[in-house]
Motif scaffolding. Structure first.
Motif, PDB file in Angstrom:
ATOM      1  N   GLY A   1       0.667  -1.072  -0.024  1.00  0.00           N
ATOM      2  CA  GLY A   1      -0.114   0.032  -0.125  1.00  0.00           C
ATOM      3  C   GLY A   1       0.629   1.287   0.063  1.00  0.00           C
ATOM      4  N   LEU A   2       0.246   2.277  -0.511  1.00  0.00           N
ATOM      5  CA  LEU A   2       0.968   3.642  -0.396  1.00  0.00           C
ATOM      6  C   LEU A   2      -0.194   4.916   0.286  1.00  0.00           C
ATOM      7  CD1 LEU A   2       2.077   3.433  -4.133  1.00  0.00           C
ATOM      8  CD2 LEU A   2       3.617   3.714  -1.984  1.00  0.00           C
ATOM      9  N   THR A   3       0.429   5.722   0.837  1.00  0.00           N
ATOM     10  CA  THR A   3      -0.673   6.706   1.440  1.00  0.00           C
ATOM     11  C   THR A   3      -0.747   7.826   0.176  1.00  0.00           C
ATOM     12  OG1 THR A   3       1.415   8.317   1.984  1.00  0.00           O
ATOM     13  CG2 THR A   3       0.512   6.550   3.561  1.00  0.00           C
ATOM     14  N   ALA A   4      -1.663   8.709   0.379  1.00  0.00           N
ATOM     15  CA  ALA A   4      -1.979   9.750  -0.860  1.00  0.00           C
ATOM     16  C   ALA A   4      -0.753  10.317  -0.936  1.00  0.00           C
ATOM     17  CB  ALA A   4      -3.169  10.622  -0.316  1.00  0.00           C
ATOM     18  N   GLU A   5       0.022  10.721   0.043  1.00  0.00           N
ATOM     19  CA  GLU A   5       1.108  11.602  -0.241  1.00  0.00           C
ATOM     20  C   GLU A   5       2.316  10.864  -1.173  1.00  0.00           C
ATOM     21  OE1 GLU A   5      -0.373  11.060   2.603  1.00  0.00           O
ATOM     22  OE2 GLU A   5      -1.063  13.375   2.933  1.00  0.00           O
ATOM     23  N   GLN A   6       2.381   9.589  -0.741  1.00  0.00           N
ATOM     24  CA  GLN A   6       3.292   8.872  -1.636  1.00  0.00           C
ATOM     25  C   GLN A   6       3.139   8.537  -2.898  1.00  0.00           C
ATOM     26  OE1 GLN A   6       3.201   5.380   1.199  1.00  0.00           O
ATOM     27  NE2 GLN A   6       5.132   5.795   1.916  1.00  0.00           N
ATOM     28  N   LEU A   7       1.738   8.295  -3.037  1.00  0.00           N
ATOM     29  CA  LEU A   7       1.209   8.057  -4.366  1.00  0.00           C
ATOM     30  C   LEU A   7       1.206   9.420  -5.134  1.00  0.00           C
ATOM     31  CD1 LEU A   7      -2.331   6.267  -4.721  1.00  0.00           C
ATOM     32  CD2 LEU A   7      -0.278   5.841  -5.693  1.00  0.00           C
ATOM     33  N   SER A   8       1.116  10.545  -4.624  1.00  0.00           N
ATOM     34  CA  SER A   8       1.131  11.889  -5.219  1.00  0.00           C
ATOM     35  C   SER A   8       2.995  12.203  -5.506  1.00  0.00           C
ATOM     36  CB  SER A   8       0.769  12.918  -4.190  1.00  0.00           C
ATOM     37  OG  SER A   8       1.047  14.309  -4.721  1.00  0.00           O
ATOM     38  N   PHE A   9       3.603  11.720  -4.932  1.00  0.00           N
ATOM     39  CA  PHE A   9       5.002  11.999  -5.224  1.00  0.00           C
ATOM     40  C   PHE A   9       5.455  11.187  -6.210  1.00  0.00           C
ATOM     41  CE2 PHE A   9       9.427  10.803  -4.623  1.00  0.00           C
ATOM     42  CZ  PHE A   9      10.061  12.093  -4.715  1.00  0.00           C
ATOM     43  N   HIS A  10       5.041   9.742  -6.187  1.00  0.00           N
ATOM     44  CA  HIS A  10       5.382   8.952  -7.248  1.00  0.00           C
ATOM     45  C   HIS A  10       4.850   9.372  -8.637  1.00  0.00           C
ATOM     46  CE1 HIS A  10       7.345   6.220  -4.683  1.00  0.00           C
ATOM     47  NE2 HIS A  10       6.272   5.322  -4.332  1.00  0.00           N
ATOM     48  N   LEU A  11       3.500   9.997  -8.585  1.00  0.00           N
ATOM     49  CA  LEU A  11       2.803  10.249  -9.927  1.00  0.00           C
ATOM     50  C   LEU A  11       3.337  11.852 -10.226  1.00  0.00           C
ATOM     51  CD1 LEU A  11      -0.714   9.162  -9.317  1.00  0.00           C
ATOM     52  CD2 LEU A  11       0.742   8.319 -11.007  1.00  0.00           C
ATOM     53  N   TYR A  12       3.657  12.577  -9.411  1.00  0.00           N
ATOM     54  CA  TYR A  12       3.967  14.064  -9.949  1.00  0.00           C
ATOM     55  C   TYR A  12       5.269  14.618  -9.218  1.00  0.00           C
ATOM     56  CZ  TYR A  12      -1.249  14.006 -10.551  1.00  0.00           C
ATOM     57  OH  TYR A  12      -2.543  13.761 -10.926  1.00  0.00           O
ATOM     58  N   GLY A  13       5.981  13.762  -8.600  1.00  0.00           N
ATOM     59  CA  GLY A  13       7.218  14.368  -8.062  1.00  0.00           C
ATOM     60  C   GLY A  13       6.926  15.402  -7.038  1.00  0.00           C
ATOM     61  N   ASP A  14       7.718  16.305  -6.657  1.00  0.00           N
ATOM     62  CA  ASP A  14       7.677  17.370  -5.586  1.00  0.00           C
ATOM     63  C   ASP A  14       6.390  18.299  -5.885  1.00  0.00           C
ATOM     64  OD1 ASP A  14       9.670  16.396  -4.197  1.00  0.00           O
ATOM     65  OD2 ASP A  14      10.972  17.667  -5.266  1.00  0.00           O
ATOM     66  N   ASP A  15       6.004  18.225  -7.008  1.00  0.00           N
ATOM     67  CA  ASP A  15       4.791  18.968  -7.420  1.00  0.00           C
ATOM     68  C   ASP A  15       3.266  18.353  -7.223  1.00  0.00           C
ATOM     69  OD1 ASP A  15       6.545  21.235  -8.482  1.00  0.00           O
ATOM     70  OD2 ASP A  15       6.716  20.363 -10.467  1.00  0.00           O
ATOM     71  N   GLY A  16       3.254  17.262  -6.655  1.00  0.00           N
ATOM     72  CA  GLY A  16       2.249  16.548  -6.427  1.00  0.00           C
ATOM     73  C   GLY A  16       1.393  17.042  -5.267  1.00  0.00           C
ATOM     74  N   ASN A  17      -0.061  16.833  -5.517  1.00  0.00           N
ATOM     75  CA  ASN A  17      -1.032  17.338  -4.456  1.00  0.00           C
ATOM     76  C   ASN A  17      -1.845  16.155  -4.051  1.00  0.00           C
ATOM     77  OD1 ASN A  17      -3.080  18.518  -2.834  1.00  0.00           O
ATOM     78  ND2 ASN A  17      -3.568  20.178  -4.311  1.00  0.00           N
ATOM     79  N   PRO A  18      -1.838  15.775  -2.595  1.00  0.00           N
ATOM     80  CA  PRO A  18      -2.409  14.709  -2.277  1.00  0.00           C
ATOM     81  C   PRO A  18      -4.001  14.706  -2.570  1.00  0.00           C
ATOM     82  CG  PRO A  18      -0.872  15.148  -0.655  1.00  0.00           C
ATOM     83  CD  PRO A  18      -0.741  16.261  -1.556  1.00  0.00           C
ATOM     84  N   VAL A  19      -4.438  15.829  -2.352  1.00  0.00           N
ATOM     85  CA  VAL A  19      -6.030  16.146  -2.707  1.00  0.00           C
ATOM     86  C   VAL A  19      -6.409  15.700  -3.907  1.00  0.00           C
ATOM     87  CG1 VAL A  19      -7.874  17.920  -2.919  1.00  0.00           C
ATOM     88  CG2 VAL A  19      -6.071  18.074  -1.005  1.00  0.00           C
ATOM     89  N   THR A  20      -5.689  15.893  -4.767  1.00  0.00           N
ATOM     90  CA  THR A  20      -6.013  15.529  -6.192  1.00  0.00           C
ATOM     91  C   THR A  20      -5.901  13.868  -6.225  1.00  0.00           C
ATOM     92  OG1 THR A  20      -4.913  17.332  -7.157  1.00  0.00           O
ATOM     93  CG2 THR A  20      -5.103  15.477  -8.614  1.00  0.00           C
ATOM     94  N   ILE A  21      -5.096  13.246  -5.563  1.00  0.00           N
ATOM     95  CA  ILE A  21      -4.973  11.747  -5.673  1.00  0.00           C
ATOM     96  C   ILE A  21      -6.234  11.478  -4.844  1.00  0.00           C
ATOM     97  CG2 ILE A  21      -3.795   9.837  -4.736  1.00  0.00           C
ATOM     98  CD1 ILE A  21      -2.500  11.001  -7.112  1.00  0.00           C
ATOM     99  N   ARG A  22      -6.671  11.906  -3.880  1.00  0.00           N
ATOM    100  CA  ARG A  22      -7.867  11.322  -3.271  1.00  0.00           C
ATOM    101  C   ARG A  22      -9.088  11.469  -4.185  1.00  0.00           C
ATOM    102  NH1 ARG A  22      -5.173  14.237   1.049  1.00  0.00           N
ATOM    103  NH2 ARG A  22      -4.399  13.030   2.419  1.00  0.00           N
ATOM    104  N   ALA A  23      -9.021  12.452  -4.727  1.00  0.00           N
ATOM    105  CA  ALA A  23     -10.333  12.403  -5.870  1.00  0.00           C
ATOM    106  C   ALA A  23     -10.202  11.505  -6.810  1.00  0.00           C
ATOM    107  CB  ALA A  23     -10.168  14.058  -6.350  1.00  0.00           C
ATOM    108  N   GLU A  24      -9.182  11.227  -7.319  1.00  0.00           N
ATOM    109  CA  GLU A  24      -8.850  10.306  -8.376  1.00  0.00           C
ATOM    110  C   GLU A  24      -9.055   8.856  -7.965  1.00  0.00           C
ATOM    111  OE1 GLU A  24      -8.579  10.596 -11.571  1.00  0.00           O
ATOM    112  OE2 GLU A  24      -7.786  12.559 -11.815  1.00  0.00           O
ATOM    113  N   ILE A  25      -8.680   8.641  -6.748  1.00  0.00           N
ATOM    114  CA  ILE A  25      -8.866   7.349  -6.106  1.00  0.00           C
ATOM    115  C   ILE A  25     -10.512   7.071  -5.675  1.00  0.00           C
ATOM    116  CG2 ILE A  25      -8.781   6.042  -3.741  1.00  0.00           C
ATOM    117  CD1 ILE A  25      -6.316   5.543  -5.252  1.00  0.00           C
ATOM    118  N   HIS A  26     -11.130   8.187  -5.456  1.00  0.00           N
ATOM    119  CA  HIS A  26     -12.785   7.885  -5.286  1.00  0.00           C
ATOM    120  C   HIS A  26     -13.314   7.770  -6.516  1.00  0.00           C
ATOM    121  CE1 HIS A  26     -16.553   9.067  -3.632  1.00  0.00           C
ATOM    122  NE2 HIS A  26     -16.896   9.641  -4.695  1.00  0.00           N
ATOM    123  N   ARG A  27     -13.009   8.140  -7.975  1.00  0.00           N
ATOM    124  CA  ARG A  27     -13.246   8.027  -9.153  1.00  0.00           C
ATOM    125  C   ARG A  27     -13.079   6.593  -9.399  1.00  0.00           C
ATOM    126  NH1 ARG A  27     -10.869  13.102 -10.195  1.00  0.00           N
ATOM    127  NH2 ARG A  27     -12.484  14.779  -9.974  1.00  0.00           N
TER     128      ARG A  27
END
Length: 431
Positions: free
Chosen positions: A287-313
């Motif tokens: 498993g990965l937290t929203a913060e870890q997923l955000s970093f893996h997807l966007y690097g330092d520019d990631g936003n965990p809020v965006t990841i939570r919305a995508e996971i919800h969809r």
């Protein structure tokens, strides 16, 4: 041009139906009794909105309400922060806590003579913010301490919502007990666990996904077991089926075609972002937290809020196949890139050449996906150059990276002249 008023989003003829369906409707008289006296005595108004900041009810003196009409502080107008900027309603809902907004803090200049105190109201059943109670008025009449009174009114509303929720729960329990059904987990309409899980294996809530009203729909629980979801009265019944085999999630992410997934015998269309998330979860089974997923997807520019919305969809498509805290896959995974890894570990060029159909998620710019893609590509190529047969090399030459691979084509060009693959390789080398 600066806005002079919050936008009107509800037709006056429609707002009656919206009010009737809102869970705060029975509590408005209590809120009015608690706060309208304060509002009337000080020349302010009390506002109750829905969870998006749309005004559904208001109480107050006629003079103040006429002034409020001029700025859209009236029934049917939208005070979400994304619509009108900083204000006592929208900012309260965005921050999820009581706030007092003083005159000049408003973004709209026309509001600089107004101050507002707002507090969010959270539904204890769904866990969502379903409304805001606000007292607004001309700045000189609204004391900043008003926010404490508004917050107390919001907590009182939440207490009443909790009492009504417990009454519904008890009614549902009695109804289930009277039927003497088999063992099962009783859920509210929002998926909140009411009874049947004394050890707490399911947590406080089961993510129901869509569609929730299909009788006998299979769900994968947090521990990977399969259960059947059945509508029951005003809630749901979850009957565990330990003997059932959890459906596998099949991912096809290699090659130039669009990424695809199959789950519960249905092909599921995937956006690139959803494919990236599933690939990362498959590569990190713990498993990965929203913060870890955000970093893996966007690097330092990631936003965990965006990841939570995508996971919800994404969970709307795959339901219980994705668990939270941390985010992880709870079903068997069959993925072409994981199969490719197994062939690499076995150092089997023949099976490797059949399994490799192209790079992993070719269009992905995710730092972690790119690293995995480059690593797989380098390993596949090295294994084929070291031990691959002409058939294996030719299969690799049909992929996007292999078509113009000079070293691979040189090996193929060295085949006997009677082999058509040699001619094709030489033609590519000189083109």
């Amino acid at each position: 041009m600066e806005n002079k008023s919050a936008p009107l989003v509800y037709d006056p003829a429609r707002i009656k139906d919206v009010r009737a369906a809102h869970p705060l409707r029975p509590l408005v008289p209590m809120l009015a009794q608690t706060l309208s006296g304060l509002a009337e005595e000080t020349g302010n108004i009390m506002i109750v909105t829905d969870g998006d900041g749309r005004v559904l009810w208001r109480e107050g003196g006629n003079t103040t309400m006429r002034r409020a009409d001029q700025i859209g502080l009236a029934d049917g107008h939208h005070w979400g922060e994304h619509r009108v900027g900083t204000n006592g309603i929208g900012t309260t809902l965005a921050m999820g806590r009581p706030v007092h907004i003083y005159a000049e803090e408003h973004l709209m200049r026309v509001l600089h003579t107004w101050s507002c105190s707002g507090a969010p109201i959270t539904d204890p059943d769904s866990g969502r913010i379903i409304g805001c109670v606000d007292v607004s008025g001309i700045t000189r009449t609204l004391h900043p301490a008003t926010v404490a009174l508004v917050a107390a009114a919001a907590r009182l509303a939440e207490t009443q919502l909790a009492l009504r929720m417990h009454e519904r729960d008890e009614h549902l329990r009695r109804r289930y007990d009277s039927l003497r059904g088999g063992p099962g987990v009783l859920l509210s309409a929002t998926g909140r666990v009411i009874s049947g899980d004394p050890a707490g294996y399911l947590g406080d809530r089961v993510h129901l996904g869509e569609p929730v009203h299909v009788p006998g729909r299979r769900m994968i629980l947090r521990d990977g077991t399969v259960a059947l979801l059945e509508p029951f009265s005003d809630g749901f019944l979850l009957r565990q089926s330990p003997s059932a085999t959890a459906p596998a999630l099949t991912l096809s992410f290699l090659g130039e075609g669009p990424p695809s997934a199959t789950f519960e015998d249905r092909d599921r269309p995937l956006s690139l972002r959803h494919a990236e998330i599933l690939a990362l979860l498959a590569l990190h089974p713990h498993g990965l937290t929203a913060e870890q997923l955000s970093f893996h997807l966007y690097g330092d520019d990631g936003n965990p809020v965006t990841i939570r919305a995508e996971i919800h969809r994404l969970r709307g498509q795959l339901g219980g196949a994705i668990a939270a805290k941390p985010y992880r896959l709870t079903c068997p995974i069959e993925a072409d890139f994981l199969e490719l890894r197994r062939h690499l570990s076995a150092n089997a060029p023949e099976s490797l050449a059949r399994a490799y159909t192209g790079p992993l998620l070719l269009r992905s710019e995710s730092p972690e996906i790119r690293r995995e893609r480059d690593e797989l590509e380098a390993q596949v190529r090295a294994c084929l150059l070291r031990r691959g047969s002409p058939d294996d090399l030719w299969a690799y030459a049909q992929t996007s990276n292999g078509r113009d691979d000079y070293e691979i084509l040189e090996r193929l060009a060295a085949l006997p002249h009677t082999d058509p693959r040699a001619a094709a390789a030489r033609a590519r080398l000189v083109s």
